[in-house]
Write a protein that holds these residues in place. Sequence first.
Motif, PDB file in Angstrom:
ATOM      1  N   GLY A   1       0.802  -1.214   0.000  1.00  0.00           N
ATOM      2  CA  GLY A   1       0.000   0.000   0.000  1.00  0.00           C
ATOM      3  C   GLY A   1       0.834   1.263   0.000  1.00  0.00           C
ATOM      4  N   LEU A   2       1.942   1.269   0.767  1.00  0.00           N
ATOM      5  CA  LEU A   2       2.817   2.437   0.779  1.00  0.00           C
ATOM      6  C   LEU A   2       3.499   2.628  -0.579  1.00  0.00           C
ATOM      7  CD1 LEU A   2       4.494   2.198   4.305  1.00  0.00           C
ATOM      8  CD2 LEU A   2       2.965   3.995   3.485  1.00  0.00           C
ATOM      9  N   GLN A   3       3.869   1.558  -1.216  1.00  0.00           N
ATOM     10  CA  GLN A   3       4.491   1.670  -2.538  1.00  0.00           C
ATOM     11  C   GLN A   3       3.526   2.278  -3.553  1.00  0.00           C
ATOM     12  OE1 GLN A   3       6.470  -1.979  -3.820  1.00  0.00           O
ATOM     13  NE2 GLN A   3       6.832  -2.491  -1.672  1.00  0.00           N
ATOM     14  N   GLN A   4       2.253   1.946  -3.456  1.00  0.00           N
ATOM     15  CA  GLN A   4       1.268   2.526  -4.359  1.00  0.00           C
ATOM     16  C   GLN A   4       1.130   4.032  -4.123  1.00  0.00           C
ATOM     17  OE1 GLN A   4      -2.321   0.296  -3.766  1.00  0.00           O
ATOM     18  NE2 GLN A   4      -1.516  -1.563  -4.736  1.00  0.00           N
ATOM     19  N   LEU A   5       1.176   4.446  -2.837  1.00  0.00           N
ATOM     20  CA  LEU A   5       1.116   5.880  -2.545  1.00  0.00           C
ATOM     21  C   LEU A   5       2.350   6.607  -3.071  1.00  0.00           C
ATOM     22  CD1 LEU A   5      -0.284   5.907   1.117  1.00  0.00           C
ATOM     23  CD2 LEU A   5      -1.523   6.397  -0.995  1.00  0.00           C
ATOM     24  N   ILE A   6       3.510   5.983  -2.902  1.00  0.00           N
ATOM     25  CA  ILE A   6       4.749   6.618  -3.369  1.00  0.00           C
ATOM     26  C   ILE A   6       4.755   6.722  -4.886  1.00  0.00           C
ATOM     27  CG2 ILE A   6       7.251   6.345  -3.474  1.00  0.00           C
ATOM     28  CD1 ILE A   6       7.096   5.047  -0.693  1.00  0.00           C
ATOM     29  N   ARG A   7       4.301   5.689  -5.606  1.00  0.00           N
ATOM     30  CA  ARG A   7       4.243   5.763  -7.068  1.00  0.00           C
ATOM     31  C   ARG A   7       3.224   6.795  -7.534  1.00  0.00           C
ATOM     32  NH1 ARG A   7       3.862  -0.035  -6.715  1.00  0.00           N
ATOM     33  NH2 ARG A   7       5.884  -1.044  -6.998  1.00  0.00           N
ATOM     34  N   HIS A   8       2.164   6.968  -6.751  1.00  0.00           N
ATOM     35  CA  HIS A   8       1.119   7.910  -7.167  1.00  0.00           C
ATOM     36  C   HIS A   8       1.574   9.361  -7.042  1.00  0.00           C
ATOM     37  CE1 HIS A   8      -2.787   9.951  -7.342  1.00  0.00           C
ATOM     38  NE2 HIS A   8      -2.456  10.559  -6.211  1.00  0.00           N
ATOM     39  N   LEU A   9       2.445   9.653  -6.078  1.00  0.00           N
ATOM     40  CA  LEU A   9       2.804  11.041  -5.797  1.00  0.00           C
ATOM     41  C   LEU A   9       3.405  11.759  -7.019  1.00  0.00           C
ATOM     42  CD1 LEU A   9       2.901  13.252  -3.651  1.00  0.00           C
ATOM     43  CD2 LEU A   9       5.175  12.429  -3.020  1.00  0.00           C
TER      44      LEU A   9
ATOM     45  N   LEU B   1       1.539  10.621   6.607  1.00  0.00           N
ATOM     46  CA  LEU B   1       2.434   9.563   7.082  1.00  0.00           C
ATOM     47  C   LEU B   1       3.862  10.075   7.229  1.00  0.00           C
ATOM     48  CD1 LEU B   1       1.131   6.494   5.015  1.00  0.00           C
ATOM     49  CD2 LEU B   1       0.813   6.918   7.465  1.00  0.00           C
ATOM     50  N   LEU B   2       4.305  10.907   6.294  1.00  0.00           N
ATOM     51  CA  LEU B   2       5.645  11.484   6.404  1.00  0.00           C
ATOM     52  C   LEU B   2       5.753  12.407   7.610  1.00  0.00           C
ATOM     53  CD1 LEU B   2       6.318  12.274   2.634  1.00  0.00           C
ATOM     54  CD2 LEU B   2       7.318  10.421   3.993  1.00  0.00           C
ATOM     55  N   ARG B   3       4.693  13.185   7.856  1.00  0.00           N
ATOM     56  CA  ARG B   3       4.702  14.071   9.026  1.00  0.00           C
ATOM     57  C   ARG B   3       4.673  13.272  10.323  1.00  0.00           C
ATOM     58  NH1 ARG B   3       0.088  18.611  10.531  1.00  0.00           N
ATOM     59  NH2 ARG B   3       1.083  19.352  12.458  1.00  0.00           N
ATOM     60  N   LEU B   4       3.882  12.179  10.346  1.00  0.00           N
ATOM     61  CA  LEU B   4       3.833  11.336  11.541  1.00  0.00           C
ATOM     62  C   LEU B   4       5.184  10.681  11.800  1.00  0.00           C
ATOM     63  CD1 LEU B   4       2.207  10.032  13.829  1.00  0.00           C
ATOM     64  CD2 LEU B   4       1.478   8.267  12.207  1.00  0.00           C
ATOM     65  N   HIS B   5       5.851  10.257  10.736  1.00  0.00           N
ATOM     66  CA  HIS B   5       7.186   9.676  10.907  1.00  0.00           C
ATOM     67  C   HIS B   5       8.145  10.689  11.536  1.00  0.00           C
ATOM     68  CE1 HIS B   5      11.079   7.857  10.046  1.00  0.00           C
ATOM     69  NE2 HIS B   5      11.423   9.011   9.490  1.00  0.00           N
TER      70      HIS B   5
ATOM     71  N   LEU C   1      -7.520  21.127  -5.833  1.00  0.00           N
ATOM     72  CA  LEU C   1      -8.622  20.220  -5.597  1.00  0.00           C
ATOM     73  C   LEU C   1      -8.367  19.320  -4.394  1.00  0.00           C
ATOM     74  CD1 LEU C   1      -9.405  19.220  -9.286  1.00  0.00           C
ATOM     75  CD2 LEU C   1     -10.429  21.036  -7.904  1.00  0.00           C
ATOM     76  N   GLY C   2      -7.127  18.984  -4.141  1.00  0.00           N
ATOM     77  CA  GLY C   2      -6.802  18.142  -2.998  1.00  0.00           C
ATOM     78  C   GLY C   2      -6.909  16.670  -3.326  1.00  0.00           C
ATOM     79  N   CYS C   3      -5.811  15.983  -3.316  1.00  0.00           N
ATOM     80  CA  CYS C   3      -5.784  14.541  -3.595  1.00  0.00           C
ATOM     81  C   CYS C   3      -5.693  13.798  -2.271  1.00  0.00           C
ATOM     82  CB  CYS C   3      -4.599  14.207  -4.501  1.00  0.00           C
ATOM     83  SG  CYS C   3      -4.413  12.431  -4.801  1.00  0.00           S
ATOM     84  N   THR C   4      -6.635  12.942  -2.008  1.00  0.00           N
ATOM     85  CA  THR C   4      -6.653  12.225  -0.730  1.00  0.00           C
ATOM     86  C   THR C   4      -5.457  11.289  -0.590  1.00  0.00           C
ATOM     87  OG1 THR C   4      -8.084  10.552  -1.729  1.00  0.00           O
ATOM     88  CG2 THR C   4      -9.158  12.354  -0.566  1.00  0.00           C
ATOM     89  N   ARG C   5      -5.021  10.688  -1.669  1.00  0.00           N
ATOM     90  CA  ARG C   5      -3.883   9.764  -1.600  1.00  0.00           C
ATOM     91  C   ARG C   5      -2.598  10.529  -1.307  1.00  0.00           C
ATOM     92  NH1 ARG C   5      -4.163   5.580  -6.526  1.00  0.00           N
ATOM     93  NH2 ARG C   5      -2.723   4.481  -5.127  1.00  0.00           N
ATOM     94  N   CYS C   6      -2.448  11.710  -1.928  1.00  0.00           N
ATOM     95  CA  CYS C   6      -1.266  12.522  -1.638  1.00  0.00           C
ATOM     96  C   CYS C   6      -1.285  13.024  -0.200  1.00  0.00           C
ATOM     97  CB  CYS C   6      -1.197  13.696  -2.612  1.00  0.00           C
ATOM     98  SG  CYS C   6      -0.894  13.209  -4.333  1.00  0.00           S
TER      99      CYS C   6
END
Length: 344
Positions: A241-249, A271-275, A260-265
Amino acid sequence: MSYSTNAPAGFWEWPDVQILTAGERRIPAHSKVLASASPVLESMLDQPRQRGGEERVISILGVPCGAVDVFVRLLYSSRCVPPAAEMGEHGVHLLVLSHVYQVGWLKRACEMALASGLAAESVVDLLVLARRCDAPWLHLRCMRVITGDFAAVERTEAWRFLQDNDPWLELDILQSQQDARLRQKRRRRKREEQGLYAELSEAMECLQHICTDGCTDVRPSGREAPPRDRTHCPNPTTCRGLQQLIRHLPACSRKQQQQLGCTRCKRLWQLLRLHASICLHPDPCSVPLCSQFKRKMEQMNFKEEEEDVKWRLLAKKVASARVMCYLARRNAVPVSLAEAELID
């Protein structure tokens, strides 16, 4: 019939007390045995005798003769638990007698025996008895049975009688049911929250794994492709799932990201901020934007810090879940001392 071969003190003396039961039946007994078993009987035996009366008589009325006979034999039995057959026949009366005459060990045995046979047809009557005999353990067990099968209890005659004659007890039962439902909801919500924190903890671990060692096709630039065996990946499903988010960015348009705001981005950004909020690695960290988020948190003003309270609480919960996950897995890497201090 006796329940014990160890005769109490005074057993071999001549009986000097008569216990009068219903039906004018008399049971001979020893005053020393009765006084040592019950403080109430001891107080009754210490009273002065009537004039011209050599024999002392103690009346125990209101219960069947068989129950009194079992009760007296139990006082001679040196705290031996009565047989299940006699407890099933006289358990209610023995509970009343043990409460009135303050025989604690027998009262506890009666509570356990009655609680083991609770049913919807008799639980209301036993609840009333537990309240009157000050039997909190039996009272709690009755409440649990009523809460667990209230539909069956409502159909009993005892419940209808309770509604007509004791509305305060009915209100207490209904309030107890409401409290039980609220506790169940809180426990369910707590489990869901713990599951969410555990998933975020796994996501943080997988994010660190992807950005440091790489996983399948997503890896840091200049690093060789890692092996594709499952032992190399901490959680294949989360990593996928994380790989799909990274490829989507990089494929997502800037207009959609900013306006418009992308929910996946946004999800990957969070997640990056939480890390960065729980990251304890020295700079430079292998996770992208970790250093930038850390500097931004250090430069926050008072208003921004108030808005960041929820993030700090989330980071604390995720760090706690991370420590618990490490402790639960025997073969995992030990948690560092700094990560443990983050929980405090």
